[in-house]
Design a protein around this motif. Structure first.
Motif, PDB file in Angstrom:
ATOM      1  N   GLU A   1      27.464  37.278  48.888  1.00 19.46           N
ATOM      2  CA  GLU A   1      28.065  36.159  49.619  1.00 19.46           C
ATOM      3  C   GLU A   1      29.258  35.581  48.848  1.00 19.46           C
ATOM      4  OE1 GLU A   1      26.596  31.938  51.665  1.00 19.46           O
ATOM      5  OE2 GLU A   1      25.151  33.271  50.725  1.00 19.46           O
ATOM      6  N   GLY A   2      29.090  35.410  47.561  1.00 19.63           N
ATOM      7  CA  GLY A   2      30.183  34.900  46.738  1.00 19.63           C
ATOM      8  C   GLY A   2      31.305  35.908  46.613  1.00 19.63           C
ATOM      9  N   CYS A   3      30.921  37.182  46.513  1.00 23.05           N
ATOM     10  CA  CYS A   3      31.906  38.258  46.410  1.00 23.05           C
ATOM     11  C   CYS A   3      32.783  38.317  47.660  1.00 23.05           C
ATOM     12  CB  CYS A   3      31.177  39.581  46.204  1.00 23.05           C
ATOM     13  SG  CYS A   3      32.236  40.957  45.742  1.00 23.05           S
ATOM     14  N   SER A   4      32.156  38.129  48.809  1.00 19.37           N
ATOM     15  CA  SER A   4      32.888  38.131  50.079  1.00 19.37           C
ATOM     16  C   SER A   4      33.880  36.968  50.153  1.00 19.37           C
ATOM     17  CB  SER A   4      31.897  38.049  51.235  1.00 19.37           C
ATOM     18  OG  SER A   4      32.562  38.024  52.478  1.00 19.37           O
ATOM     19  N   ALA A   5      33.451  35.813  49.632  1.00 18.85           N
ATOM     20  CA  ALA A   5      34.333  34.643  49.622  1.00 18.85           C
ATOM     21  C   ALA A   5      35.539  34.884  48.716  1.00 18.85           C
ATOM     22  CB  ALA A   5      33.559  33.416  49.158  1.00 18.85           C
ATOM     23  N   LEU A   6      35.304  35.538  47.585  1.00 19.68           N
ATOM     24  CA  LEU A   6      36.402  35.866  46.668  1.00 19.68           C
ATOM     25  C   LEU A   6      37.385  36.838  47.317  1.00 19.68           C
ATOM     26  CD1 LEU A   6      34.385  36.233  43.357  1.00 19.68           C
ATOM     27  CD2 LEU A   6      36.310  34.659  43.700  1.00 19.68           C
ATOM     28  N   ASP A   7      36.852  37.819  48.008  1.00 17.84           N
ATOM     29  CA  ASP A   7      37.710  38.783  48.690  1.00 17.84           C
ATOM     30  C   ASP A   7      38.618  38.081  49.691  1.00 17.84           C
ATOM     31  OD1 ASP A   7      38.401  41.599  49.634  1.00 17.84           O
ATOM     32  OD2 ASP A   7      37.590  40.716  51.473  1.00 17.84           O
ATOM     33  N   SER A   8      38.050  37.166  50.462  1.00 19.08           N
ATOM     34  CA  SER A   8      38.827  36.419  51.455  1.00 19.08           C
ATOM     35  C   SER A   8      39.908  35.565  50.780  1.00 19.08           C
ATOM     36  CB  SER A   8      37.886  35.528  52.269  1.00 19.08           C
ATOM     37  OG  SER A   8      38.610  34.751  53.190  1.00 19.08           O
ATOM     38  N   ALA A   9      39.527  34.929  49.668  1.00 14.74           N
ATOM     39  CA  ALA A   9      40.475  34.055  48.965  1.00 14.74           C
ATOM     40  C   ALA A   9      41.627  34.858  48.370  1.00 14.74           C
ATOM     41  CB  ALA A   9      39.756  33.282  47.870  1.00 14.74           C
ATOM     42  N   LEU A  10      41.308  36.010  47.789  1.00 16.06           N
ATOM     43  CA  LEU A  10      42.347  36.810  47.145  1.00 16.06           C
ATOM     44  C   LEU A  10      43.294  37.468  48.143  1.00 16.06           C
ATOM     45  CD1 LEU A  10      40.383  38.541  44.241  1.00 16.06           C
ATOM     46  CD2 LEU A  10      41.710  36.448  44.218  1.00 16.06           C
ATOM     47  N   ARG A  11      42.821  37.613  49.377  1.00 16.54           N
ATOM     48  CA  ARG A  11      43.690  38.171  50.411  1.00 16.54           C
ATOM     49  C   ARG A  11      44.606  37.110  51.025  1.00 16.54           C
ATOM     50  NH1 ARG A  11      42.249  43.367  51.839  1.00 16.54           N
ATOM     51  NH2 ARG A  11      40.233  44.057  50.990  1.00 16.54           N
ATOM     52  N   SER A  12      44.341  35.866  50.666  1.00 20.60           N
ATOM     53  CA  SER A  12      45.185  34.791  51.202  1.00 20.60           C
ATOM     54  C   SER A  12      46.549  34.804  50.517  1.00 20.60           C
ATOM     55  CB  SER A  12      44.510  33.427  51.011  1.00 20.60           C
ATOM     56  OG  SER A  12      44.437  33.104  49.646  1.00 20.60           O
ATOM     57  N   ASN A  13      47.556  34.410  51.205  1.00 16.32           N
ATOM     58  CA  ASN A  13      48.937  34.511  50.726  1.00 16.32           C
ATOM     59  C   ASN A  13      49.218  33.800  49.414  1.00 16.32           C
ATOM     60  OD1 ASN A  13      51.726  35.265  51.014  1.00 16.32           O
ATOM     61  ND2 ASN A  13      52.136  33.136  51.577  1.00 16.32           N
ATOM     62  N   PRO A  14      48.696  32.586  49.191  1.00 14.20           N
ATOM     63  CA  PRO A  14      49.078  31.868  47.975  1.00 14.20           C
ATOM     64  C   PRO A  14      48.428  32.367  46.686  1.00 14.20           C
ATOM     65  CG  PRO A  14      48.283  30.375  49.690  1.00 14.20           C
ATOM     66  CD  PRO A  14      47.882  31.753  50.059  1.00 14.20           C
TER      67      PRO A  14
ATOM     68  N   HIS B   1      47.325  33.855  43.241  1.00 14.79           N
ATOM     69  CA  HIS B   1      48.051  34.445  42.118  1.00 14.79           C
ATOM     70  C   HIS B   1      47.126  35.234  41.193  1.00 14.79           C
ATOM     71  CE1 HIS B   1      51.855  32.210  42.738  1.00 14.79           C
ATOM     72  NE2 HIS B   1      51.062  31.267  43.201  1.00 14.79           N
ATOM     73  N   LEU B   2      45.847  35.330  41.506  1.00 14.17           N
ATOM     74  CA  LEU B   2      44.867  35.907  40.595  1.00 14.17           C
ATOM     75  C   LEU B   2      45.177  37.366  40.249  1.00 14.17           C
ATOM     76  CD1 LEU B   2      42.381  34.399  39.416  1.00 14.17           C
ATOM     77  CD2 LEU B   2      40.978  35.865  40.848  1.00 14.17           C
ATOM     78  N   ARG B   3      45.257  37.652  38.939  1.00 15.96           N
ATOM     79  CA  ARG B   3      45.541  39.003  38.450  1.00 15.96           C
ATOM     80  C   ARG B   3      44.306  39.675  37.853  1.00 15.96           C
ATOM     81  NH1 ARG B   3      47.936  39.466  34.313  1.00 15.96           N
ATOM     82  NH2 ARG B   3      48.136  37.350  33.510  1.00 15.96           N
ATOM     83  N   GLU B   4      43.379  38.856  37.312  1.00 22.17           N
ATOM     84  CA  GLU B   4      42.210  39.418  36.632  1.00 22.17           C
ATOM     85  C   GLU B   4      40.935  38.673  37.034  1.00 22.17           C
ATOM     86  OE1 GLU B   4      40.631  39.733  32.042  1.00 22.17           O
ATOM     87  OE2 GLU B   4      42.743  40.211  32.442  1.00 22.17           O
ATOM     88  N   LEU B   5      39.897  39.435  37.389  1.00 24.84           N
ATOM     89  CA  LEU B   5      38.633  38.851  37.834  1.00 24.84           C
ATOM     90  C   LEU B   5      37.474  39.587  37.166  1.00 24.84           C
ATOM     91  CD1 LEU B   5      36.983  36.996  39.742  1.00 24.84           C
ATOM     92  CD2 LEU B   5      37.244  38.758  41.509  1.00 24.84           C
ATOM     93  N   ASP B   6      36.611  38.827  36.480  1.00 27.66           N
ATOM     94  CA  ASP B   6      35.454  39.411  35.801  1.00 27.66           C
ATOM     95  C   ASP B   6      34.165  38.987  36.512  1.00 27.66           C
ATOM     96  OD1 ASP B   6      33.551  40.434  34.119  1.00 27.66           O
ATOM     97  OD2 ASP B   6      34.219  39.370  32.322  1.00 27.66           O
TER      98      ASP B   6
ATOM     99  N   ASP C   1      43.820  47.973  44.516  1.00 28.86           N
ATOM    100  CA  ASP C   1      44.645  49.172  44.670  1.00 28.86           C
ATOM    101  C   ASP C   1      45.767  48.997  45.690  1.00 28.86           C
ATOM    102  OD1 ASP C   1      43.026  50.438  42.828  1.00 28.86           O
ATOM    103  OD2 ASP C   1      41.655  51.219  44.365  1.00 28.86           O
ATOM    104  N   ASP C   2      45.786  47.862  46.358  1.00 29.29           N
ATOM    105  CA  ASP C   2      46.807  47.596  47.375  1.00 29.29           C
ATOM    106  C   ASP C   2      47.986  46.850  46.747  1.00 29.29           C
ATOM    107  OD1 ASP C   2      48.321  46.597  49.568  1.00 29.29           O
ATOM    108  OD2 ASP C   2      46.547  46.707  50.851  1.00 29.29           O
ATOM    109  N   PRO C   3      49.174  47.414  46.766  1.00 32.78           N
ATOM    110  CA  PRO C   3      50.346  46.785  46.124  1.00 32.78           C
ATOM    111  C   PRO C   3      50.756  45.454  46.745  1.00 32.78           C
ATOM    112  CG  PRO C   3      51.020  48.675  47.461  1.00 32.78           C
ATOM    113  CD  PRO C   3      49.521  48.699  47.397  1.00 32.78           C
ATOM    114  N   ARG C   4      50.205  45.117  47.893  1.00 28.16           N
ATOM    115  CA  ARG C   4      50.579  43.840  48.528  1.00 28.16           C
ATOM    116  C   ARG C   4      49.920  42.648  47.832  1.00 28.16           C
ATOM    117  NH1 ARG C   4      48.789  44.875  54.553  1.00 28.16           N
ATOM    118  NH2 ARG C   4      47.058  45.854  53.397  1.00 28.16           N
ATOM    119  N   TYR C   5      48.904  42.926  47.001  1.00 30.65           N
ATOM    120  CA  TYR C   5      48.170  41.838  46.362  1.00 30.65           C
ATOM    121  C   TYR C   5      48.378  41.836  44.853  1.00 30.65           C
ATOM    122  CZ  TYR C   5      46.107  41.843  50.969  1.00 30.65           C
ATOM    123  OH  TYR C   5      45.944  41.813  52.338  1.00 30.65           O
TER     124      TYR C   5
END
Length: 202
Positions: free
Chosen positions: A152-165, A167-172, A191-195
């Protein structure tokens, strides 16, 4: 372990607030500090001459009350802090909510945040994601190792990182209970260059 405790932190903070002090890095790991010491640090972070950019408070039981006091400093325009380590500090979702407010603050300079070894769980992660989605958030590195995060938390992170603003580069996410399907969403994003995500640990 060096037990400087809150009284020692208060004395340090008197120095930090001095215009002649140019200290940029302060490591106070496992020093017996509580929320009272955090109040003094918050005051120092709000001081006009503050040059502090890195602060490590890991392995102190400052808990949510201490985090809230620190956040009052993080939201101040005079605060220049870029790195904050709060590993194993007894932080829960309540502390994450306060940190989210700081991350969304217009004046926040925070680039690296470590919350590893805290029981923040999915609720805390969801709260942090509200900060990651905010245009004012400049966070680049987020540590959530062994935080009881699930799919559930992982899914929320995925949604947040796909949002336009974002800046996250590293996630542990090492040491959390995650299904491969949820991790793959984040891996695909990496692996997607858009993010912006460059490094994913799980």
């Amino acid at each position: 372990m060096i037990n400087i405790r809150d009284s020692g932190v208060k004395r340090l903070c008197a120095v930090l607030e001095d215009p002649r002090c140019k200290l940029e890095k302060l490591w106070l790991r496992d020093c017996g500090i509580t929320d009272e010491g955090c109040s003094a640090l918050a005051s120092a972070l709000r001081s006009n001459p503050s040059h502090l950019i890195k602060l490590n408070l890991s392995e102190n039981k400052i808990r949510d009350s201490g985090v809230k006091r620190l956040c009052a400093g993080l939201e101040d325009p005079h605060c220049k802090l870029e790195t904050l380590w709060l590993r194993d500090c007894g932080v829960t979702d309540e502390g994450c909510s306060a940190l989210t407010s700081a991350l969304k603050s217009n004046s926040s300079h925070l680039r690296e945040l470590s919350l590893s070894l805290n029981k923040i769980r999915d609720l805390g992660v969801k709260s942090l994601c509200a900060g990651l989605e905010d245009p004012h958030c400049k966070l680049e590195i987020l540590g959530l190792m062994k935080c009881d995060v699930t799919d559930e938390g992982c899914s929320a992170l995925d949604s947040a990182l796909r949002s336009n603003p974002s800046h996250l580069r590293e996630l542990d996410l090492t040491g959390n209970t995650l299904r491969q399907s949820e991790v793959k969403l984040l891996s695909d994003l990496k692996d997607d260059p858009r993010y912006k995500l460059e490094r994913l640990l799980y």
